[in-house]
Write a protein that holds these residues in place. Structure first.
Motif: not given
Lengths: 157, 382, 393
Positions: B62, B80, C55-56, C81-86, C91
């Motif tokens: 992250i 993001r 997270p991958d 693809r979106v990755n903002t953690g929790g 998102a």
């Protein structure tokens, strides 16, 4: 194609990730860690606009979005802002129990995390009373310093 | 009625093989501060921050957690994507067109001097079918390149010509990382990494970060600088690896992306309407395949187009006048750098590589394999 | 003018610790097919896909979105693809909204999936989200960052461990109404209070499980909705606020917001409420799905959302204000304390809120729910999202 009626247990294939990184700490943290290692001193950086003394030191102020320049020595005493005592083992993390606290070192505007050592953690309620928010601590510097954040820890005054 | 998005300003860091003088977050700050200054906008007045970053390359799960602050997102809206650097511009564009925000900082970075890129690339493959048979993005790029329907000798010469062209262009570009020209002989004499890709066709990576300030049409028209518009954009996805079965996999996604971008921009004859292009060139084969998928060269004529100088400076459609990734291999951030270079051309700030009075150009970003994602942007200044 | 956008289909797998019968590809497909069926569509109707994958490293495949995209048959269509953690799922939903509201797509599939059981201890992975230079080696992870919040709540607002426990008890009670929930066994206050300390003052039953599962929603543009759908959950407002990763910045004398509170969520909610025309949230919102992975975080959230005054959330929870028959039912689904498929968790909040205003929530339906709010939390309690959904446009 024939009908296959066998019920197989799902297969599991194992895999490992072992990715090595060489993190450049940059000039700001290099100066912080060198001073910590060589002189046993903790220093933050002051934002030229909001005047906050940022600890851990950063090369910029996120709020004012300007570069920081001035170094300010802080501590070695400070005040607990928040803490926890970890009783559960997690893969890849230290063996419990251990205590971690955020401490505002005297002269800093922000709190910095580190272990709190030298305290009996066997009874949670008792240890938690010792580590209350507002309690005073001091930074203790270990002898074999390597220029990493665990070159020091906190200890109750 | 879809309005258009404009570019208010752009910024980037200096590029180097290693930027050990800064930690990743300081690199991000350098680009963000530079773009905001160029756009003449204070952080406080910024609407949203759209980042693109890749956790494993960054060595931070992250990685937006660490990057949000230095990217300017302190107590602001921020999101993001992890698809590829230029996808930050896509998502920023969507957010502006949806009326959510008037301005957006789109930012991406690549600091692969700290991480084992090839290993991470191989970890991108599924663990059951592909990873055990030794795939990584170069291997797959080689397999895809091998399907190109052209005589082998001509293909190899075209690939070398593209490297020579981009390195020559890059040697004149003060923003480029590699500023040394090379020769076809040197390229063709270099050993194969994975046939047909030679070592001199894989550019050395550099560290750096790139940012654009995008804004609504209204906001751009209030700016004092002559406007540059993202008149159309599109993005598409190719099949996963070569098992998609299409010849020269990767084209389907790019063709779809280009078709959408051209439709939005009203471009019907790209070969004559696109005056210059900044195209993903992680290998010269990527650029060669893109000529056809983007409609800059006709089908099956990509190699000829390269060999006859159609994509060279002074050709019918100069490609990668900036030197492309062959000169500035920002890996994850390479696509955003293509947009930045196209933007500088159209705002007449490209320096020594500036075209005379360009009006419309194209920028293209792509993920690495497998399943290449492609983003296409049509930029114009009228 | 933005194109009005609504959720017209929702699909969720059951959330379980392990799903060894399927790959992550198949898990994402499972939820997507359910959502398409709920919306009366097929994949051929979909213009673009947004994937929310956190997270991958939790899945062990770098850029895993590409492999999942293959299973969804995305090519040659747009995939982002979106990755903002929790907050990833929320998102992704905000990105999906932008696809439709911008006029660039008419029907979008937003899908998020996770198989947390295939990685080692998730806290190890989440430790690698911390600053590698200043903070990783002092063993920070997603549990102790919430402990710091709880400690400050207890110090500043006299929140009690019993108040925290009331959140866990209610969540499990609600989870019995939700067949998708991972943990459905009822628990008592004493069960929570006597469970072992994990990170003081949070005990085992103050914490969420780690789950495998997937969630998908279909979003559509107003003309599509009007022509084809009798029920829809209209996206009436949304907001997001990010803060620094450094929790210590929210504690010292220089702080703008306090780590005890979720003022960032209040900022995101203020924006969402304004767009939705909400001036009195406690009265105008019928049901809330709050991303609260630990009991203390729900207390911060109900205050930030305007359901309780700052410092009173714990007491109001204990008094039953957020029960199914309380003033504002919170987490009829059982919430994150009953299922946490990390990538999908925030999208599941939106999906559940959508089901409520569509009247499709089954046994966990809040009668007559017309307007709902869903939240997301990520990072070091630093990313906050808020979305308001309503049964009318």
């Amino acid at each position: 194609m024939g009908q296959d009626e066998r019920v197989e247990a799902p297969l599991i294939h194992s895999g490992e990730w072992n990715i090595h990184y060489d993190y450049a700490v940059g000039e700001t943290a290099t100066r912080f860690f060198s001073r910590l290692r060589d002189e046993g001193k903790i220093a933050g950086k002051r934002c030229p606009e909001c005047k906050a003394v940022l600890l851990p030191p950063r090369a910029y102020c996120e709020r004012c979005f300007v570069k920081t320049e001035e170094w300010v020595d802080v501590g070695p005493e400070g005040t607990i802002e928040a803490f926890t005592i970890v009783y559960e083992p997690f893969d890849g993390l230290p063996q419990p129990p251990y205590a971690v606290a955020y401490v505002t070192l005297d002269g800093a505007s922000t709190a910095m995390a580190n272990f709190v050592r030298g305290l009996d953690l066997s009874v949670p309620e008792v240890a938690a009373r010792e580590l209350a928010v507002g309690k005073r601590v001091e930074a203790v510097f270990i002898d074999a310093r390597k220029g990493t954040i665990t070159d020091f820890h906190y200890r109750l005054k | 009625m879809v309005q258009r998005v404009g570019i208010l300003g752009a910024g980037h860091t200096t590029f180097a093989e290693r930027r050990d003088d800064v930690r990743l977050e300081e690199l991000v700050f350098e680009a963000a501060a530079s773009a905001l200054a160029d756009a003449g906008i204070a952080r406080a007045d910024l609407g949203t921050v759209v980042m693109a970053g890749a956790d494993q390359l960054d060595g931070r799960s992250i990685s937006s957690m660490m990057a949000a602050g230095p990217a300017g997102a302190y107590l602001k809206d921020e999101i993001r994507t992890t698809t590829e650097g230029s996808y930050a511009a896509i998502l920023a564009g969507l957010r502006i067109l949806s009326g959510e925000y008037e301005t957006a900082l789109a930012i991406t970075w690549s600091k692969t001097s700290e991480s084992p890129y090839d290993l991470i690339s191989s970890l991108s493959y599924d663990p059951f079918f592909s990873r055990p048979v030794a795939f990584n993005d170069v291997v797959e790029s080689a397999i895809v390149s091998s399907t190109y329907p052209s005589p082998t000798v001509q293909l190899a010469e075209a690939a070398a010509a593209i490297v020579v062209k981009n390195r020559r262009n890059g040697s004149a570009n003060p923003r480029a990382f590699l500023r040394e020209p090379t020769t076809a002989e040197a390229v063709l004499a270099s050993p194969y990494v994975a046939y047909p890709i030679r070592s001199a066709e894989l550019p050395p990576p550099c560290d750096g970060a790139v940012a654009l300030v995008l804004a609504s049409e209204e906001r751009v028209l209030r700016s004092e600088r002559p406007p540059v518009w993202i008149q159309g954009f599109g993005w598409g996805t190719s099949n996963y690896g070569y098992r998609g079965g299409e010849a020269a996999a990767g084209l389907a996604g790019l063709r779809a992306a280009a078709a959408n971008a051209y439709a939005m921009a009203g471009v019907s004859r790209p070969a004559s309407e696109i005056e210059f292009a900044e195209v993903f060139d992680g290998t010269p084969f990527d650029e060669l395949l893109a000529y056809e998928a983007l409609g800059l060269a006709s089908q099956g004529k990509g190699a000829e187009f390269a060999l006859e100088g159609g994509s060279a400076a002074g050709g019918s459609c100069p490609v990668n006048l900036s030197g492309g990734a062959q000169s500035t291999n920002l890996r994850f951030a390479a696509g955003m750098m293509r947009i930045l270079e196209a933007y500088l051309q159209l705002s007449h700030r490209a320096g020594p590589v500036q075209l005379v009075a360009p009006r419309q150009g194209l920028a293209h970003g792509a993920t690495s394999y497998p399943a290449q994602g492609h983003a296409v942007f049509v930029l114009r200044n009228y | 003018m933005p194109v009005k956008t609504a959720i017209v289909g929702v699909g969720q797998t059951d959330y379980r610790f392990k799903r060894t019968d399927v790959t992550i590809q198949e898990l994402a497909v499972e939820a997507s097919l359910k959502a398409l069926e709920h919306a009366g569509m097929t994949m051929g109707d979909i213009d673009a896909i947004v994937l929310g994958i956190a997270p991958d490293a939790l899945l062990g495949i770098n850029a895993v979105d590409r492999w999942i995209g293959e299973a969804l048959g995305v090519a040659p269509r747009p995939l982002l693809r979106v990755n903002t953690g929790g907050t990833t799922g929320a998102a992704a939903a905000q990105a999906g909204y932008a696809h439709v509201a911008s006029g660039m797509a008419r029907r979008v599939l937003v899908v998020a999936a996770d198989k947390v059981s295939e990685s080692p201890d998730a806290q190890w992975v989440l430790n690698t989200a911390m600053d590698p230079i200043y903070e990783r080696s002092v063993a920070l992870n997603a549990i102790n960052m919430c402990s710091f919040q709880a400690v400050r709540q207890m110090d500043q607002y006299k929140v009690t461990e019993r108040q925290l426990a009331s959140v866990a008890v209610r969540s499990r009670k609600h989870a019995q109404l939700n067949p998708h929930a991972h943990l459905r066994a009822p628990i008592t206050l004493d069960d929570v209070l006597s469970s072992r300390y994990v990170c003081w003052p949070l005990k085992l039953l103050d914490c969420c499980p780690r789950s495998s599962g997937a969630c998908a929603v279909i979003m559509a543009a107003e003309p599509v909705v009007r022509a084809n759908h009798s029920r829809a959950a209209w996206i009436r407002g949304m907001g997001a606020t990010s803060n620094t990763i450094y929790m210590g910045d929210k504690m010292g004398p220089g702080r703008d917001v306090d780590h005890a509170d979720w003022d960032e969520l209040a900022m995101a909610a203020a924006r969402a409420y304004k767009q939705a025309g909400i001036t009195d949230p406690a009265r105008q919102i019928d049901v809330a799905e709050i991303y609260a992975p630990f009991t203390c975080t729900e207390i911060a959230a109900v205050e930030a959302l305007g359901f309780a005054k700052k410092g009173s959330g714990g007491l109001m929870s204990e008094q039953g204000m957020f029960d199914m028959n309380g003033a504002i039912p919170v987490n009829p689904s059982g919430g994150v304390l009953s299922a946490n498929p990390i990538s999908a968790t925030a999208l599941a909040r939106i999906a559940e809120a959508a089901l409520q205003v569509m009247g499709d929530a089954g046994p966990r339906q809040v009668p007559g729910a017309h307007q709902a709010v869903a939240t997301g939390i990520g990072g070091t309690l630093q990313f906050h999202t808020c979305m308001v959904l309503a049964s009318d446009a």
